[in-house]
Enzyme design. Structure first.
Site, PDB file in Angstrom:
ATOM      1  N   ASP A 102      16.407  51.829  22.801  1.00 31.56           N
ATOM      2  CA  ASP A 102      15.815  52.867  23.404  1.00 31.56           C
ATOM      3  C   ASP A 102      16.806  53.977  23.315  1.00 31.56           C
ATOM      4  O   ASP A 102      17.705  53.935  22.392  1.00 31.56           O
ATOM      5  CB  ASP A 102      15.571  52.896  24.845  1.00 31.56           C
ATOM      6  CG  ASP A 102      14.535  53.330  25.458  1.00 31.56           C
ATOM      7  OD1 ASP A 102      14.639  54.768  25.759  1.00 31.56           O
ATOM      8  OD2 ASP A 102      13.302  53.211  25.871  1.00 31.56           O
ATOM      9  N   HIS A 141      16.142  57.804  29.426  1.00 29.69           N
ATOM     10  CA  HIS A 141      15.073  56.865  29.374  1.00 29.69           C
ATOM     11  C   HIS A 141      15.563  55.427  29.157  1.00 29.69           C
ATOM     12  O   HIS A 141      14.968  54.609  29.881  1.00 29.69           O
ATOM     13  CB  HIS A 141      14.325  57.319  28.078  1.00 29.69           C
ATOM     14  CG  HIS A 141      12.922  56.810  27.883  1.00 29.69           C
ATOM     15  ND1 HIS A 141      12.795  55.594  27.136  1.00 29.69           N
ATOM     16  CD2 HIS A 141      11.839  57.059  28.744  1.00 29.69           C
ATOM     17  CE1 HIS A 141      11.505  55.241  27.202  1.00 29.69           C
ATOM     18  NE2 HIS A 141      11.095  55.897  28.138  1.00 29.69           N
ATOM     19  N   SER A 303       5.922  53.209  29.605  1.00 28.90           N
ATOM     20  CA  SER A 303       7.444  52.889  29.047  1.00 28.90           C
ATOM     21  C   SER A 303       8.148  52.120  30.389  1.00 28.90           C
ATOM     22  O   SER A 303       9.070  51.273  30.271  1.00 28.90           O
ATOM     23  CB  SER A 303       8.106  54.134  29.064  1.00 28.90           C
ATOM     24  OG  SER A 303       8.112  54.879  27.867  1.00 28.90           O
TER      25      SER A 303
END
Length: 474
Positions: A102, A141, A303
């Site tokens: 990520d 994220h 996600s």
């Protein structure tokens, strides 16, 4: 094409990030309409190879402490509703490594203290240890995803805790879109191989390309993970961020694609998508996440559903250390809770095989399988990449037959001048032509002589035209 795919992934992640809402540690989470990024799944069931129940894991003592007055811990509704706390009576994921491919997991938050075992950067713009989040918009994220998978809390049973709080994390920072000039597909392929080489037992990919196909370099990268017995979990994508169908890497055979549901267990309208390759569903709304600077946020999207399932996969692997990846995946999809009446055992384009059930996945008796129930990438490559495959070598079916040698060939005559006559041209050209010419001349002479004789004979037979006049007397 690589740039387009990278741009698509960046767009999805950027949309998701803008929807996150920061929350103070003491506040009750508020509903948000964020749409998070994700990827697609791949579905394919396999008939159990043997009806052999799995061994029952031994329960571990000392349950995970939880302060009932902590609003953060209370907001993690998936821990109770999806059997995670029940599974913790058996295992908390010790000994497992979850690779988070990520934007990178932040160094500062206490929730990651002791959780990150290593990391790297494949973007070319992050820190060498993968702990410097990459991206101007979506830098947090990776931290959100990592906290859902294996966050440690803040102590005394408080703060955000992950699904597998004793598993270790590998932080691999990736750059999306304009954040790096390195091709996105190349980054993912490199990240997959690094994760496998560093001992990852589970790999999480909370990203999507919004396209069904994938770069050929991913063939070898994902095969490398499967060949090394790694469980690969990916997100299915979100309608709210423009993903109206599942896309790669979730379309790759053998990965577990995760769809999303709301707190009531109903497929999310914005924070999920649909497709025949979705393998399982997990919460994707009103999720919590720890940002790189320690700020707690609420966010939506598959996600977040993906790392919940990745954490449960780590629990299963820890509870059954001798179990291969194919059977871990089989346990996850065969122990799901049906999302609707009559769904048991059937794959649905919204829910996959159903809602993940951590307690059942860890402890239920499940028949074993001999192959990945979600498909075989090697078979897919043989079928669809045949043009790139080397031509098969033929093996002789019998001993070779000996053929006697042919007689030697006469030496070719030396080449001569084309202007001079040769034996062949005289024999087959000049002589016949000369004979024919001579015969024609003789015939012509004979005809001429005959014509002269005929004319002479004709002239001798014709009477004279002279008249003799006689004189007579009067």
């Amino acid at each position: 094409m690589r740039r387009l795919r990278a741009a698509a992934a960046s767009l999805v992640l950027s949309t998701m990030m803008l929807g996150a809402v920061a929350l103070p540690a003491s506040a009750t989470p508020l509903e948000a309409r964020a749409a998070s990024a994700s990827a697609t799944p791949l579905a394919a069931g396999v008939v159990p190879a043997a009806e052999v129940p799995s061994s029952t894991p031994t329960a571990e003592p000392n349950p995970v402490p939880s302060d009932p007055t902590d609003p953060v811990r209370a907001a993690e509704y998936w821990l109770d509703q999806y059997g995670v706390k029940e599974a913790w009576k058996t295992t908390r994921g010790a000994g497992q490594k979850i690779a988070i491919i990520d934007t990178g997991i932040g160094r500062g938050p206490i929730e990651f203290s002791g959780a990150v075992a290593g990391g790297t950067d494949v973007s070319g713009v992050g820190g060498s240890d993968g702990r410097s989040p990459v991206g101007a918009v979506d830098a947090n994220h990776g931290s959100w995803v990592g906290s859902l998978a294996a966050g440690r809390g803040t102590g005394d049973g408080r703060g955000m805790i992950g699904v597998a709080p004793e598993a270790q994390l590998l932080s691999i920072s990736v750059g999306f879109g304009a954040s790096t000039s390195k091709p996105f597909t190349e980054q993912i392929a490199e990240a997959m191989r690094w994760a496998v080489d560093e001992g990852a037992t589970v790999i999480n990919l909370s990203l999507t390309t919004n396209t069904l196909d994938w770069d050929r370099s991913w063939d070898d990268a994902f095969l490398y993970a499967f060949d090394h017995d790694v469980v690969v979990v990916v997100a299915a994508g979100n309608r709210g961020s423009g993903t109206d169908r599942v896309g790669a890497p979730a379309t790759i055979p053998g990965v577990l694609a995760v769809g999303g549901v709301n707190p009531a267990g109903v497929a999310s309208n914005d924070a999920s998508t649909q497709g025949i390759t979705i393998g399982i569903s997990a919460p994707s709304e009103r999720l919590l996440g720890v940002s790189a600077d320690g700020t707690l946020v609420q966010w939506n999207g598959t996600s977040g559903a993906a790392p919940i399932v990745a954490g449960i996969a780590a629990l299963v692997r820890a509870a059954h250390p001798g179990m291969d990846a194919d059977n871990v995946l089989n346990r996850l999809i065969r122990t799901t809770t049906p999302a609707a009446a009559g769904q048991a055992g059937q794959q649905d384009p919204l829910y996959g095989y159903g809602l993940v059930n951590a307690a059942a996945a860890v402890s239920a008796s499940v028949p074993t399988v001999s192959e990945n129930p979600l498909g075989d990438l090697a078979d897919w490559i043989r079928l669809y990449r045949r043009a790139d495959a080397p031509a098969p070598t033929e093996t002789p079916s019998a001993a070779p037959v000996e053929v006697p040698a042919l007689p030697p060939v006469d030496a070719a005559p030396e080449a001569g001048s084309p202007l001079l006559p040769s034996r062949d041209t005289v024999l087959y050209g000049s002589l016949p032509l000369g004979g024919a010419t001579l015969a024609a001349i003789m015939i012509a002479l004979g005809v001429s002589a005959a014509a002269r004789r005929i004319r002479k004979a004709r002239d001798s037979r014709e009477p004279s035209r002279t008249t003799t006049r006689e004189f007579l007397s009067s």
